[in-house]
Design an enzyme around this catalytic site. Structure first.
Site, PDB file in Angstrom:
ATOM      1  N   HIS A 270     -52.043 -39.559  12.190  1.00 34.49           N
ATOM      2  CA  HIS A 270     -52.327 -39.064  10.831  1.00 34.49           C
ATOM      3  C   HIS A 270     -52.238 -37.542  10.838  1.00 34.49           C
ATOM      4  O   HIS A 270     -52.563 -36.892  11.820  1.00 34.49           O
ATOM      5  CB  HIS A 270     -53.739 -39.487  10.400  1.00 34.49           C
ATOM      6  CG  HIS A 270     -53.923 -39.416   8.924  1.00 34.49           C
ATOM      7  ND1 HIS A 270     -54.296 -38.256   8.287  1.00 34.49           N
ATOM      8  CD2 HIS A 270     -53.739 -40.348   7.957  1.00 34.49           C
ATOM      9  CE1 HIS A 270     -54.355 -38.485   6.978  1.00 34.49           C
ATOM     10  NE2 HIS A 270     -54.022 -39.746   6.746  1.00 34.49           N
ATOM     11  N   ASP A 328     -53.095 -47.948   7.348  1.00 36.75           N
ATOM     12  CA  ASP A 328     -52.001 -48.918   7.188  1.00 36.75           C
ATOM     13  C   ASP A 328     -51.927 -49.940   8.312  1.00 36.75           C
ATOM     14  O   ASP A 328     -51.195 -50.920   8.213  1.00 36.75           O
ATOM     15  CB  ASP A 328     -50.669 -48.165   7.122  1.00 36.75           C
ATOM     16  CG  ASP A 328     -50.595 -47.316   5.875  1.00 36.75           C
ATOM     17  OD1 ASP A 328     -50.488 -46.082   6.021  1.00 36.75           O
ATOM     18  OD2 ASP A 328     -50.699 -47.873   4.777  1.00 36.75           O
TER      19      ASP A 328
HETATM   20  C1  SDX Z   1     -50.551 -42.383   5.235  1.00 35.40           C
HETATM   21  O1  SDX Z   1     -51.660 -37.676   4.408  1.00 35.40           O
HETATM   22  C2  SDX Z   1     -52.331 -38.710   4.064  1.00 35.40           C
HETATM   23  O2  SDX Z   1     -53.487 -38.659   3.695  1.00 35.40           O
HETATM   24  C3  SDX Z   1     -51.537 -40.006   4.081  1.00 35.40           C
HETATM   25  C4  SDX Z   1     -52.344 -41.295   3.887  1.00 35.40           C
HETATM   26  C5  SDX Z   1     -52.872 -41.383   2.479  1.00 35.40           C
HETATM   27  O3  SDX Z   1     -53.859 -42.112   2.282  1.00 35.40           O
HETATM   28  O4  SDX Z   1     -52.243 -40.823   1.560  1.00 35.40           O
HETATM   29  O5  SDX Z   1     -53.413 -41.327   4.794  1.00 35.40           O
HETATM   30  C6  SDX Z   1     -51.483 -42.529   4.087  1.00 35.40           C
HETATM   31  O6  SDX Z   1     -49.458 -41.940   5.047  1.00 35.40           O
HETATM   32  C7  SDX Z   1     -51.044 -42.760   6.607  1.00 35.40           C
HETATM   33  C8  SDX Z   1     -49.947 -42.514   7.702  1.00 35.40           C
HETATM   34  C9  SDX Z   1     -49.008 -43.726   7.660  1.00 35.40           C
HETATM   35  N1  SDX Z   1     -47.831 -43.477   8.527  1.00 35.40           N
HETATM   36  C10 SDX Z   1     -47.663 -44.138   9.676  1.00 35.40           C
HETATM   37  O7  SDX Z   1     -48.481 -44.910  10.167  1.00 35.40           O
HETATM   38  C11 SDX Z   1     -46.310 -43.871  10.333  1.00 35.40           C
HETATM   39  C12 SDX Z   1     -46.526 -43.611  11.833  1.00 35.40           C
HETATM   40  N2  SDX Z   1     -47.270 -42.344  11.963  1.00 35.40           N
HETATM   41  C13 SDX Z   1     -46.444 -41.167  12.162  1.00 35.40           C
HETATM   42  O8  SDX Z   1     -45.225 -41.159  11.515  1.00 35.40           O
HETATM   43  C14 SDX Z   1     -47.265 -39.898  12.152  1.00 35.40           C
HETATM   44  O9  SDX Z   1     -48.425 -40.120  12.829  1.00 35.40           O
HETATM   45  C15 SDX Z   1     -47.590 -39.234  10.836  1.00 35.40           C
HETATM   46  C16 SDX Z   1     -46.385 -39.052   9.963  1.00 35.40           C
HETATM   47  C17 SDX Z   1     -48.620 -40.014  10.086  1.00 35.40           C
HETATM   48  C18 SDX Z   1     -48.120 -37.882  11.186  1.00 35.40           C
HETATM   49  O10 SDX Z   1     -47.067 -37.244  11.878  1.00 35.40           O
HETATM   50  P1  SDX Z   1     -47.289 -35.843  12.553  1.00 35.40           P
HETATM   51  O11 SDX Z   1     -47.813 -34.911  11.550  1.00 35.40           O
HETATM   52  O12 SDX Z   1     -46.068 -35.462  13.328  1.00 35.40           O
HETATM   53  O13 SDX Z   1     -48.460 -36.183  13.564  1.00 35.40           O
HETATM   54  P2  SDX Z   1     -49.041 -35.185  14.577  1.00 35.40           P
HETATM   55  O14 SDX Z   1     -48.612 -33.785  14.292  1.00 35.40           O
HETATM   56  O15 SDX Z   1     -50.488 -35.466  14.655  1.00 35.40           O
HETATM   57  O16 SDX Z   1     -48.306 -35.680  15.929  1.00 35.40           O
HETATM   58  C19 SDX Z   1     -48.811 -35.236  17.160  1.00 35.40           C
HETATM   59  C20 SDX Z   1     -47.872 -35.777  18.211  1.00 35.40           C
HETATM   60  C21 SDX Z   1     -46.404 -35.447  17.934  1.00 35.40           C
HETATM   61  O17 SDX Z   1     -45.774 -35.353  19.203  1.00 35.40           O
HETATM   62  P3  SDX Z   1     -45.478 -33.822  19.759  1.00 35.40           P
HETATM   63  O18 SDX Z   1     -44.606 -33.160  18.742  1.00 35.40           O
HETATM   64  O19 SDX Z   1     -46.842 -33.167  19.922  1.00 35.40           O
HETATM   65  O20 SDX Z   1     -44.771 -34.071  21.090  1.00 35.40           O
HETATM   66  O21 SDX Z   1     -47.945 -37.216  18.244  1.00 35.40           O
HETATM   67  C22 SDX Z   1     -46.680 -37.762  17.980  1.00 35.40           C
HETATM   68  C23 SDX Z   1     -45.870 -36.694  17.264  1.00 35.40           C
HETATM   69  O22 SDX Z   1     -44.496 -36.878  17.515  1.00 35.40           O
HETATM   70  N3  SDX Z   1     -46.907 -38.904  17.085  1.00 35.40           N
HETATM   71  C24 SDX Z   1     -46.613 -40.163  17.401  1.00 35.40           C
HETATM   72  C25 SDX Z   1     -47.039 -40.914  16.297  1.00 35.40           C
HETATM   73  N4  SDX Z   1     -47.564 -40.104  15.380  1.00 35.40           N
HETATM   74  C26 SDX Z   1     -47.477 -38.855  15.874  1.00 35.40           C
HETATM   75  N5  SDX Z   1     -46.059 -40.706  18.485  1.00 35.40           N
HETATM   76  C27 SDX Z   1     -45.906 -42.063  18.457  1.00 35.40           C
HETATM   77  N6  SDX Z   1     -46.287 -42.863  17.436  1.00 35.40           N
HETATM   78  C28 SDX Z   1     -46.861 -42.320  16.347  1.00 35.40           C
HETATM   79  N7  SDX Z   1     -47.242 -43.097  15.327  1.00 35.40           N
END
Ligand code: SDX
Length: 394
Positions: A270, A328
């Site tokens: 998140h 989700d």
């Molecule tokens: C919602 O914003 C909100 O409030 C949204 C929401 C709402 O109610 O409106 O809460 C609803 O959208 C929830 C999120 C739903 N999406 C997913 O479940 C899709 C999978 N999650 C990812 O796509 C991701 O976690 C995000 C998009 C939610 C966040 O992405 P970020 O901002 O890149 O996450 P981060 O900066 O915390 O990531 C830190 C690290 C990164 O790696 P590095 O660049 O440090 O090497 O963790 C990695 C990311 O690549 N990472 C993941 C991951 N999520 C982040 N690696 C593997 N699997 C994942 N799901």
């Protein structure tokens, strides 16, 4: 340097804004709506009670809730012409495409509610959107399965009415299932609002230009559709089905860690929550309740989800990256158990989030200091250079 853009009206360089509606503490896993904890609201309220709170800032008295309920119920039916408008889509159109299109078209049916200067019309537009989204969502589902549209009933609650319009058929009486209605209500509450997420920011930016509320909500629906945002619930189910069995989980955990693999664990991570998503905890409890009460004791997808969660929560990579299940992760399993196809999962998220979008839109429009949003950028392109006529280009 924290952000590539700055918003004008009260936004700081990190792209934030002022609001009184929802508070999130990502480190502590706190989510408050107008000061009330999401856990308390999900446990003790129905969805229209939370809608009233988000719109008006206070929990309603019994009389206020009764009046609000009647007002919303009054607006649940859509203009008859929308029944024909919707039939212009292909039968295999994704329900989110239909919802986005029909919501945007509402401004052509309810001209009076496009007058954003009139506070009375702003409130009517809010009521119309909260009331009509479930009707249109159910219509999109009925259209996809070739069944007749079911007109809303005024004797049912908001959640019961939605389930009736979705799963009821004219040829037999509809039996309200209190377990499913309560679960639906709670799922709506958990998705109602969430501060300045991507779709809410889209609604605010669209609204800041003075666009009508129906167009702004259609823009929010479009943004929510993405798999990184609201589309994640549909993506979680597809991921669990692709994993297929618990013994394949390590293979997908490995892929999720591989920077050269675009695969991410859907339902994990998140932008804001860095310890746990309080909604996911309520959703997990609801999931077990619903499946238990429906007598679904050995759902293979739930087994895979539970094992995936267990492994990920013990994995150093996910702990270091602060990746935990989000709202989700479990919602899709409940919705599948309730009979919804995966294509409807994000539609339900949009139905619930409409109240958050419209409450935030109203808050912005009613702010006397509000100006058009105008994100800026960090320019990284070519510096100014001498023009090259066509006959001198290589
Ligand atoms: C919602 O914003 C909100 O409030 C949204 C929401 C709402 O109610 O409106 O809460 C609803 O959208 C929830 C999120 C739903 N999406 C997913 O479940 C899709 C999978 N999650 C990812 O796509 C991701 O976690 C995000 C998009 C939610 C966040 O992405 P970020 O901002 O890149 O996450 P981060 O900066 O915390 O990531 C830190 C690290 C990164 O790696 P590095 O660049 O440090 O090497 O963790 C990695 C990311 O690549 N990472 C993941 C991951 N999520 C982040 N690696 C593997 N699997 C994942 N799901």
């Amino acid at each position: 340097e924290t952000g590539y853009f700055t918003y004008d009206p009260g936004f700081t360089s990190t792209g934030s804004c002022e609001s009184k509606i929802t508070y999130i503490d990502g480190d502590e896993g706190i989510l408050l709506h107008r000061g009330y904890a999401i856990e308390d609201l999900a446990e003790n309220c129905n969805f229209l009670e939370v809608c009233y709170l988000l719109l008006h800032g206070e929990l309603p008295s019994p009389e206020q809730l009764s009046t609000f309920d009647k007002t919303i119920t009054y607006h649940t039916m859509v203009h008859e012409q929308i029944n024909y408008f919707l039939r212009g889509f292909r039968r295999d159109a994704h329900p989110m495409a239909i919802l986005c299109g029909v919501t945007g078209a509402l401004s052509s049916f309810y001209h009076d509610s496009t007058d954003i200067e009139d506070p009375h019309q702003r409130m009517i537009a809010s009521h119309r959107l909260i009331a009509k989204l479930p009707t249109m969502a159910a219509m999109a589902y009925k259209y996809s399965v070739g069944q007749p549209f079911m007109y809303p009933r005024n004797d049912l609650s908001y959640a019961e009415n939605f389930l009736y319009m979705t799963f009821g058929v004219p040829c037999e009486p509809f039996k309200v299932n209190p377990i499913l209605s309560r679960a639906m209500d709670r799922i709506f509450i958990l998705h109602a609002d969430h501060e300045q997420n991507a779709s809410t920011s889209t609604v605010r930016l669209a609204g800041s230009s003075g666009a009508n509320p129906f167009a702004c909500i259609a823009a929010g629906i479009a943004s929510l559709w993405g798999p990184a945002h609201g589309g994640a619930n549909e993506a979680v189910l597809k991921m669990l089905q692709e994993i297929g069995s618990k013994d394949r989980i390590p293979e997908f955990i490995k892929r999720a860690k591989d920077k050269n693999d675009s695969f991410r664990l859907m339902g994990f991570g998140h932008r804001v929550y860095k310890n746990f998503d309080p909604r996911a905890q309520v959703m997990r409890k609801t999931c077990h309740e619903v499946l238990g009460e429906l007598g679904i004791t050995n759902d293979p997808l739930l087994d895979i989800a539970m094992e995936l969660e267990r492994i990920a929560l013990e994995d150093d990579y996910f702990i270091e990256k602060k990746l935990y299940p989000n709202v989700d992760f479990y919602s899709g399993i409940i919705l599948k158990a309730m009979g919804f196809p995966t294509s409807m999962f994000t539609v339900l998220f949009a139905v619930a989030r409409t109240v958050g979008w419209i409450a935030q839109w109203k808050e912005m429009i009613e702010d006397p200091g509000q100006k058009i949003g105008r994100p800026r950028q960090l320019y990284t392109g070519a510096t100014q250079r001498k023009f090259v006529p066509q006959n001198e280009r290589g």
